[in-house]
Structures are given as structure tokens and as C-alpha cells.
Write an enzyme that holds these catalytic residues in place. Structure first.
Site, PDB file in Angstrom:
ATOM      1  N   LYS A  89      -9.647 102.638  49.243  1.00 27.68           N
ATOM      2  CA  LYS A  89      -8.900 101.545  48.431  1.00 27.68           C
ATOM      3  C   LYS A  89      -9.779 101.533  47.259  1.00 27.68           C
ATOM      4  O   LYS A  89     -10.903 101.225  47.275  1.00 27.68           O
ATOM      5  CB  LYS A  89      -8.779 100.407  49.294  1.00 27.68           C
ATOM      6  CG  LYS A  89      -8.059  99.306  48.504  1.00 27.68           C
ATOM      7  CD  LYS A  89      -6.578  99.289  48.824  1.00 27.68           C
ATOM      8  CE  LYS A  89      -5.640  98.694  47.780  1.00 27.68           C
ATOM      9  NZ  LYS A  89      -5.302  99.465  46.399  1.00 27.68           N
ATOM     10  N   GLN A 110     -17.257 100.259  45.133  1.00 31.22           N
ATOM     11  CA  GLN A 110     -16.250  99.445  46.014  1.00 31.22           C
ATOM     12  C   GLN A 110     -16.357  99.342  47.321  1.00 31.22           C
ATOM     13  O   GLN A 110     -15.691  98.754  47.887  1.00 31.22           O
ATOM     14  CB  GLN A 110     -14.997 100.763  45.441  1.00 31.22           C
ATOM     15  CG  GLN A 110     -13.605  99.986  45.676  1.00 31.22           C
ATOM     16  CD  GLN A 110     -13.033  99.262  44.774  1.00 31.22           C
ATOM     17  OE1 GLN A 110     -13.094  99.454  43.551  1.00 31.22           O
ATOM     18  NE2 GLN A 110     -12.369  98.248  44.906  1.00 31.22           N
ATOM     19  N   LYS A 113     -17.873  95.898  47.594  1.00 33.11           N
ATOM     20  CA  LYS A 113     -16.883  95.125  47.322  1.00 33.11           C
ATOM     21  C   LYS A 113     -15.755  94.695  48.406  1.00 33.11           C
ATOM     22  O   LYS A 113     -15.594  93.775  48.918  1.00 33.11           O
ATOM     23  CB  LYS A 113     -16.133  95.404  46.118  1.00 33.11           C
ATOM     24  CG  LYS A 113     -15.240  94.311  45.422  1.00 33.11           C
ATOM     25  CD  LYS A 113     -14.533  95.164  44.148  1.00 33.11           C
ATOM     26  CE  LYS A 113     -15.319  95.681  43.135  1.00 33.11           C
ATOM     27  NZ  LYS A 113     -14.685  95.781  41.875  1.00 33.11           N
ATOM     28  N   LYS A 125     -12.077 105.497  44.607  1.00 39.55           N
ATOM     29  CA  LYS A 125     -11.735 105.373  43.065  1.00 39.55           C
ATOM     30  C   LYS A 125     -11.226 106.582  42.796  1.00 39.55           C
ATOM     31  O   LYS A 125     -11.801 107.726  43.126  1.00 39.55           O
ATOM     32  CB  LYS A 125     -13.069 104.804  42.343  1.00 39.55           C
ATOM     33  CG  LYS A 125     -12.785 104.334  41.359  1.00 39.55           C
ATOM     34  CD  LYS A 125     -12.432 102.647  41.161  1.00 39.55           C
ATOM     35  CE  LYS A 125     -11.944 102.087  40.017  1.00 39.55           C
ATOM     36  NZ  LYS A 125     -11.604 100.597  40.039  1.00 39.55           N
ATOM     37  N   ASP A 165      -6.628 100.168  37.094  1.00 35.00           N
ATOM     38  CA  ASP A 165      -7.874  99.792  36.445  1.00 35.00           C
ATOM     39  C   ASP A 165      -7.677 100.184  34.960  1.00 35.00           C
ATOM     40  O   ASP A 165      -6.659  99.971  34.525  1.00 35.00           O
ATOM     41  CB  ASP A 165      -8.843 100.797  37.039  1.00 35.00           C
ATOM     42  CG  ASP A 165     -10.341 100.373  36.685  1.00 35.00           C
ATOM     43  OD1 ASP A 165     -10.839  99.534  37.646  1.00 35.00           O
ATOM     44  OD2 ASP A 165     -10.925 100.873  35.656  1.00 35.00           O
ATOM     45  N   THR A 208      -7.698  89.304  39.735  1.00 30.45           N
ATOM     46  CA  THR A 208      -8.945  89.614  39.386  1.00 30.45           C
ATOM     47  C   THR A 208      -9.571  88.323  38.500  1.00 30.45           C
ATOM     48  O   THR A 208     -10.650  87.821  38.618  1.00 30.45           O
ATOM     49  CB  THR A 208      -9.114  90.978  38.480  1.00 30.45           C
ATOM     50  OG1 THR A 208      -8.488  91.736  39.590  1.00 30.45           O
ATOM     51  CG2 THR A 208     -10.637  91.332  38.707  1.00 30.45           C
ATOM     52  N   ASN A 239      -6.208  93.055  31.441  1.00 35.45           N
ATOM     53  CA  ASN A 239      -5.815  92.390  32.529  1.00 35.45           C
ATOM     54  C   ASN A 239      -6.736  91.359  32.849  1.00 35.45           C
ATOM     55  O   ASN A 239      -6.191  90.262  33.339  1.00 35.45           O
ATOM     56  CB  ASN A 239      -5.472  93.495  33.566  1.00 35.45           C
ATOM     57  CG  ASN A 239      -4.977  92.833  34.873  1.00 35.45           C
ATOM     58  OD1 ASN A 239      -5.769  92.518  35.874  1.00 35.45           O
ATOM     59  ND2 ASN A 239      -3.882  92.159  35.155  1.00 35.45           N
ATOM     60  N   SER A 375      -4.744  92.836  46.462  1.00 30.66           N
ATOM     61  CA  SER A 375      -4.208  94.443  46.787  1.00 30.66           C
ATOM     62  C   SER A 375      -4.198  94.657  48.292  1.00 30.66           C
ATOM     63  O   SER A 375      -3.163  94.864  48.903  1.00 30.66           O
ATOM     64  CB  SER A 375      -5.207  95.476  46.224  1.00 30.66           C
ATOM     65  OG  SER A 375      -4.743  95.883  44.921  1.00 30.66           O
TER      66      SER A 375
HETATM   67  P1  NDP Z   1      -7.536  96.933  30.749  1.00 28.76           P
HETATM   68  O1  NDP Z   1      -7.334  98.268  30.689  1.00 28.76           O
HETATM   69  O2  NDP Z   1      -6.396  96.068  31.066  1.00 28.76           O
HETATM   70  O3  NDP Z   1      -8.507  96.376  29.794  1.00 28.76           O
HETATM   71  C1  NDP Z   1      -9.570  96.772  29.377  1.00 28.76           C
HETATM   72  C2  NDP Z   1     -10.246  95.916  28.248  1.00 28.76           C
HETATM   73  O4  NDP Z   1     -11.582  96.329  28.108  1.00 28.76           O
HETATM   74  C3  NDP Z   1      -9.352  96.319  27.038  1.00 28.76           C
HETATM   75  O5  NDP Z   1      -9.646  95.158  26.071  1.00 28.76           O
HETATM   76  C4  NDP Z   1     -10.211  97.418  26.217  1.00 28.76           C
HETATM   77  O6  NDP Z   1     -10.084  97.496  24.820  1.00 28.76           O
HETATM   78  C5  NDP Z   1     -11.722  96.949  26.895  1.00 28.76           C
HETATM   79  N1  NDP Z   1     -12.462  98.198  26.937  1.00 28.76           N
HETATM   80  C6  NDP Z   1     -12.197  99.251  27.887  1.00 28.76           C
HETATM   81  N2  NDP Z   1     -13.124 100.230  27.713  1.00 28.76           N
HETATM   82  C7  NDP Z   1     -14.024  99.773  26.715  1.00 28.76           C
HETATM   83  C8  NDP Z   1     -15.227 100.254  25.998  1.00 28.76           C
HETATM   84  N3  NDP Z   1     -15.502 101.645  26.313  1.00 28.76           N
HETATM   85  N4  NDP Z   1     -15.650  99.418  25.282  1.00 28.76           N
HETATM   86  C9  NDP Z   1     -15.306  98.184  24.677  1.00 28.76           C
HETATM   87  N5  NDP Z   1     -14.245  97.777  25.445  1.00 28.76           N
HETATM   88  C10 NDP Z   1     -13.389  98.631  26.247  1.00 28.76           C
HETATM   89  O7  NDP Z   1      -8.608  96.970  32.206  1.00 28.76           O
HETATM   90  P2  NDP Z   1      -8.726  95.766  33.243  1.00 28.76           P
HETATM   91  O8  NDP Z   1      -8.704  94.392  32.356  1.00 28.76           O
HETATM   92  O9  NDP Z   1      -7.870  96.143  34.322  1.00 28.76           O
HETATM   93  O10 NDP Z   1     -10.272  96.141  33.823  1.00 28.76           O
HETATM   94  C11 NDP Z   1     -11.460  95.826  33.244  1.00 28.76           C
HETATM   95  C12 NDP Z   1     -12.511  95.917  33.787  1.00 28.76           C
HETATM   96  O11 NDP Z   1     -12.460  95.117  35.042  1.00 28.76           O
HETATM   97  C13 NDP Z   1     -13.040  97.325  34.015  1.00 28.76           C
HETATM   98  O12 NDP Z   1     -14.338  97.295  34.296  1.00 28.76           O
HETATM   99  C14 NDP Z   1     -12.325  97.317  35.767  1.00 28.76           C
HETATM  100  O13 NDP Z   1     -12.897  98.419  36.558  1.00 28.76           O
HETATM  101  C15 NDP Z   1     -12.717  95.954  36.566  1.00 28.76           C
HETATM  102  N6  NDP Z   1     -11.656  95.449  37.237  1.00 28.76           N
HETATM  103  C16 NDP Z   1     -10.416  95.484  37.452  1.00 28.76           C
HETATM  104  C17 NDP Z   1      -9.736  95.101  38.217  1.00 28.76           C
HETATM  105  C18 NDP Z   1      -8.251  95.001  38.196  1.00 28.76           C
HETATM  106  O14 NDP Z   1      -7.509  94.484  39.011  1.00 28.76           O
HETATM  107  N7  NDP Z   1      -7.515  95.353  36.945  1.00 28.76           N
HETATM  108  C19 NDP Z   1     -10.394  94.735  39.272  1.00 28.76           C
HETATM  109  C20 NDP Z   1     -11.702  94.868  39.460  1.00 28.76           C
HETATM  110  C21 NDP Z   1     -12.338  95.064  38.566  1.00 28.76           C
HETATM  111  P3  NDP Z   1      -9.230  98.620  24.174  1.00 28.76           P
HETATM  112  O15 NDP Z   1      -7.811  98.291  24.453  1.00 28.76           O
HETATM  113  O16 NDP Z   1      -9.718  98.865  22.759  1.00 28.76           O
HETATM  114  O17 NDP Z   1      -9.613 100.116  24.937  1.00 28.76           O
END
Ligand code: NDP
Length: 443
Positions: A89, A110, A113, A125, A165, A208, A239, A375
Site C-alpha cells: 500500500k 511507507q 508508517k 510506492k 501522491d 492527510t 492536497n 485509505s
Molecule cells: P500535490 O501534488 O497535491 O501538491 C504538492 C505541492 O508541493 C504543490 O504545491 C507543489 O508545487 C509542491 N511541490 C512539489 N514538488 C516540489 C518541489 N520539488 N519543490 C517545491 N515544491 C514542490 O501533492 P500532495 O499534497 O499529495 O503531497 C505533498 C507531500 O505529502 C508529498 O511529500 C507526499 O509524499 C506527502 N504525502 C501525501 C499524502 C496524500 O495523501 N496525498 C499522504 C502522505 C504523504 P508545484 O505545484 O509548483 O509543483
């Protein structure tokens, strides 16, 4: 040399070109030494050597045709790391920076976690170097369908259940699920984060970010404090960030920053969340558009979001987004809590600096576990063909986050590291997986 040091050294050598995976190994393995010493059977059974090697890694090409009629080729991955306590997962990430090292670090984290969540889910992943940002709806759809033409062989409701993600939200999951169904003729819970009309769970989108704030509540409670009146700096505007802002505001905090990969917004009056949602969720725009409407807010291109003074900092964008310079600024400005919404947000040296300066720090594998936990609740609803209400899901999420906090806090205390949630989360997550592996023989 200790068992953990030896396995760390060997696996760093073996995975020489994988810096993110090496970083995760370096963060986790040494912290397991006390529990390894207490349980010599783990070393005899070579549990660590087995744990650091994925059960299976799948790497494949994804050909698709863009809107100009040109053929494009991307590379995709699914790392099925550990199924000792349940089906693999973990999310799928679509971002140009995706490579085997990134997917392995995420998959390794993961395992711990998912174990911490207390639910029956193993660690995995996946992802691709595809960038959905500049693509049309049709291009995203055909990419997802082409990716599934290969990936479907390795998935199943009791086998491997991906989610979203970075770069993978409800839209992408819908296209992947649809293609899976077409190829297999099976309507099964093979993805989580699905749309509500076809088996998604209420509360998964928020899970999250909300879970992160439930964890922060627990951290504050140890000091007899609450979120009311606290200034919170958040990075990202995807997200995780959006729903962390939402819950933080509901719990009485003022969130003063959000960001994307181009820059950050500082709004001292408090972030206008409806505006952020409109820009990011509806228009799929850039965060700098925020100041076109909120003219008193400031947009700083390529700035360091952690230089904004705050009480609580929540990195919610990506790995290694909080480095030594950011940690130094946070400490100088009197920040007392850092909780990770993103995975491995903080570099190792920055984490050490925070801990040395008594900043209460929660690692992502504990503080962002709300997403994968809901999830798993989605899987339970799918398996019983019974949807739950948003309230039922939220109550369970809050209980899960409180349990994760308590188990991590107590594990750290037991081994003389009171308040070190990083060590506590690693130990608490490890034990169940190690015991399950022992009980199942050398598999
Ligand atoms: P999204 O794609 O919805 O959002 C990602 C955000 O982070 C955007 O604002 C993006 O900006 C920014 N970002 C991504 N890459 C970079 C980078 N290299 N440098 C600077 N900013 C960056 O992803 P999520 O919100 O789902 O995920 C965010 C984090 O949370 C990740 O690390 C993910 O692994 C972790 N996570 C997510 C979960 C989930 O349920 N979604 C669960 C657990 C952990 P831009 O649009 O400019 O790329």
C-alpha cells in the site's frame, strides 16, 4: 561494529546511486539498535537485510501520444517493498524528479508508517517521471491508461493497492481505476482516493492534512497548549497543504503562508483558503495569483518560506524542503514545533539541529499517516460494500493519529529518548513488521 551499522554500510554500498534511499536508511536503521539488542532473534533471522531489500521492483516504459500526435515515452515504477502485515500500500507520484531512489525511499518509509497506523497494510510506492502540470485532460488520461496497461498485472485488492501522491489526485486515480476495470473486468478496491460515486471514502481527500493537525494537537497537549492563537507556516499548496490549512483554521490557528515550487505567499491576516482552493483545485494555477486578489499579502518568488516567523512550521510540499538554513531561521524566530506533512521533509542535519534546540519534531511517517490510514478505511468499506459517513471516518482518523502519537512517544521514552518522536516512530513501526516476518519464516 553493531548490526544496524553493518547493514547500513552494506546497503549504502549496494544502493550507491540512490541518495534519497540512502538518506532514509541512514535516518531509520541506527535508531533501531536498542530494539535489535533486546531481540537477538532479529539478527539471527537477518531481518534488517531482508527489510532493506524490496520484495519486488517493477520498472516499465509508458508510451503515449501527445496532442500534437507525437509519441512520448515515460518511465514508471512500482516498488513492492514489504507485505509482511498486509497487501502493498502506498501512493503513485507523477513528477519529473521521480526515479528509483525516490520511489525506494518513499516505499521504505511507507513500511514503518503503515505499521504505525495499526492497520493491515504493507509498504509499497510507485510513480513516473511524467509531469501532469503542463498536459491537457486528454494527455493525462491517455498517459494513465497506458501506464495501467502494464501496472494492472501487479495490482489487486488483496495484493497491491496504490493511492495518490504528488501529481496524482482524484482525476488521475479515476483514469487508472477505469483502465484497470476495463482490462480485468473486475470492480474491486484496487485503488484508494477514488471518487465518491465509485467507491471512494468520504474524508480521504482531507485525511492527510487533517491527520497532521490532529498530531500537532497531541504535541501541543504535552505542553498544556492548543492551536488557538498560534501562527502556523505551511509550505505547499497541494492536497496535504490545503487540508492542513483548513483544519488548522478550524482549530483556531492563523495560517500565514502557503507555497508552490515557484515561491511562497505570506498573508499576515491569515490565508484565504477559498481563494487557494479556487487557484489550485479548480483552475490548477500558480500560487502567485493569490496576491492578485489579496493585495495586502506578499508573494516572494524563490524565497525561503521558513524565514517567516511562526510558532509552528508544517512542511507539506516534498522531500528535503527544510534544510539547515530553514531550520536555523525557525529556531531564531522562536518556532517550537515542526511536524512533517510531506515525506522526509527535513534533511538529517536540519533534524538534528531542531532536536538539539528543543524543537518538538514529528517525522512524516508518523504525522502524515492520516492519508494512508483513511485509505485503509476505504479498503475496509470497499471489502464490505458499505460506505461510512464523513463523521465516522473522521472520528476513526483522530483516534488513529492519537494512537500513533502515543505509541511513538512511549516507545521513545522506553528507550531513554523521551520526546524524540523520530526514534519512537521508527521503533514502534518496526516491531510489528519484524515480528510478522519472523512468524512467516524466511519469506
Ligand atoms: P500535490 O501534488 O497535491 O501538491 C504538492 C505541492 O508541493 C504543490 O504545491 C507543489 O508545487 C509542491 N511541490 C512539489 N514538488 C516540489 C518541489 N520539488 N519543490 C517545491 N515544491 C514542490 O501533492 P500532495 O499534497 O499529495 O503531497 C505533498 C507531500 O505529502 C508529498 O511529500 C507526499 O509524499 C506527502 N504525502 C501525501 C499524502 C496524500 O495523501 N496525498 C499522504 C502522505 C504523504 P508545484 O505545484 O509548483 O509543483
Amino acid at each position: 561494529m553493531s548490526y544496524t551499522s553493518r547493514v547500513l554500510e552494506e546497503s549504502i554500498e549496494k544502493n550507491a546511486n540512490e541518495p534519497e534511499f540512502q538518506q532514509a536508511l541512514t535516518e531509520i536503521l541506527p535508531t533501531l539498535q536498542p530494539i535489535i539488542e533486546e531481540n537477538p532473534q532479529y539478527e539471527q533471522a537477518k531481518i534488517l537485510e531482508r527489510l532493506v531489500e524490496p520484495e519486488r521492483s517493477i520498472i516499465f516504459r509508458v508510451p503515449w501520444v501527445d496532442d500534437k500526435g507525437e509519441i512520448q515515452i515515460n518511465r514508471a515504477y512500482r516498488v513492492q517493498f514489504n507485505s509482511a502485515i498486509g497487501p502493498f500500500k502506498g501512493g503513485m507520484r507523477f513528477h519529473p524528479s521521480v526515479n528509483l531512489s525516490v520511489i525506494k525511499f518513499l516505499g521504505f518509509e511507507q513500511i514503518f508508517k503503515n505499521s504505525l497506523s495499526g492497520l493491515a497494510i504493507g509498504g509499497g510506492k510507485g510513480g513516473s517521471d511524467f509531469d501532469p502540470k503542463d498536459k491537457s485532460e486528454r494527455e493525462v488520461m491517455v498517459f494513465c491508461q497506458s501506464l495501467m496497461n502494464e501496472l494492472y498485472k501487479h495490482l489487486g485488492a488483496n495484493q497491491d493497492v496504490p493511492a495518490g501522491d504528488i501529481g496524482v489526485g482524484g482525476r488521475e486515480i479515476g483514469y487508472m481505476f477505469g483502465q484497470y476495470k476495463r482490462l480485468t473486468d473486475q470492480f474491486e478496491g484496487v485503488f484508494t482516493g477514488k471518487g465518491i460515486p465509485y467507491g471512494g471514502s468520504l474524508g480521504r481527500t482531507e485525511a492527510t492534512g487533517y491527520g497532521l493537525m490532529y498530531m500537532v494537537e497531541c504535541m501541543l497537549e504535552t505542553k498544556g497548549e492548543s492551536l488557538v492563537g498560534k501562527k502556523v507556516a505551511i509550505s505547499g499548496s497541494g492536497n496535504v497543504a490545503i487540508y492542513a490549512v483548513e483544519k488548522a483554521q478550524q482549530l483556531g490557528a492563523t495560517v500565514i503562508t502557503v507555497s508552490d515550487s515557484n515561491g511562497y505567499v505570506y498573508d499576515p491576516e491569515g490565508i484565504d483558503l477559498a481563494l487557494v482552493k479556487e487557484i489550485k483545485e479548480v483552475r490548477r494555477g500558480r500560487i502567485k495569483e493569490y496576491v492578485d486578489v489579496r493585495v495586502n499579502a506578499e508573494y516572494v518568488e524563490n524565497g525561503l518560506v521558513w524565514s517567516v516567523p511562526c510558532d509552528i512550521a508544517l512542511p507539506c510540499a516534498t522531500q528535503n524542503e527544510l534544510l539547515l538554513d530553514g531550520a536555523t531561521k525557525l529556531i531564531e524566530n522562536g518556532c517550537t514545533i515542526v511536524a512533517e506533512g510531506s515525506n522526509m521533509s527535513t534533511s538529517l542535519d536540519a533534524t538534528h539541529l531542531l532536536l538539539e534546540n528543543n524543537v518538538f519534531y514529528a517525522p512524516g511517517k508518523a504525522s502524515n499517516a492520516g492519508g494512508v490510514s483513511v485509505s485503509a478505511l476505504e479498503m475496509a468499506q470497499n471489502a464490505s460494500w458499505t460506505p461510512w459517513t464523513a463523521e465516522e471516518v473522521d472520528v476513526k482518523l483522530r483516534v488513529i493519529m492519537r494512537n500513533i502519537f502515543t505509541n511513538s512517544y512511549n516507545a521513545a521514552e522506553k528507550y531513554g529518548m523521551k520526546g524524540n518522536l523520530s526514534v519512537g516512530a521508527n521503533i514502534a513501526g518496526f516491531k510489528k513488521v519484524a515480528d510478522a516476518m519472523m512468524l512467516q519464516g524466511a519469506v
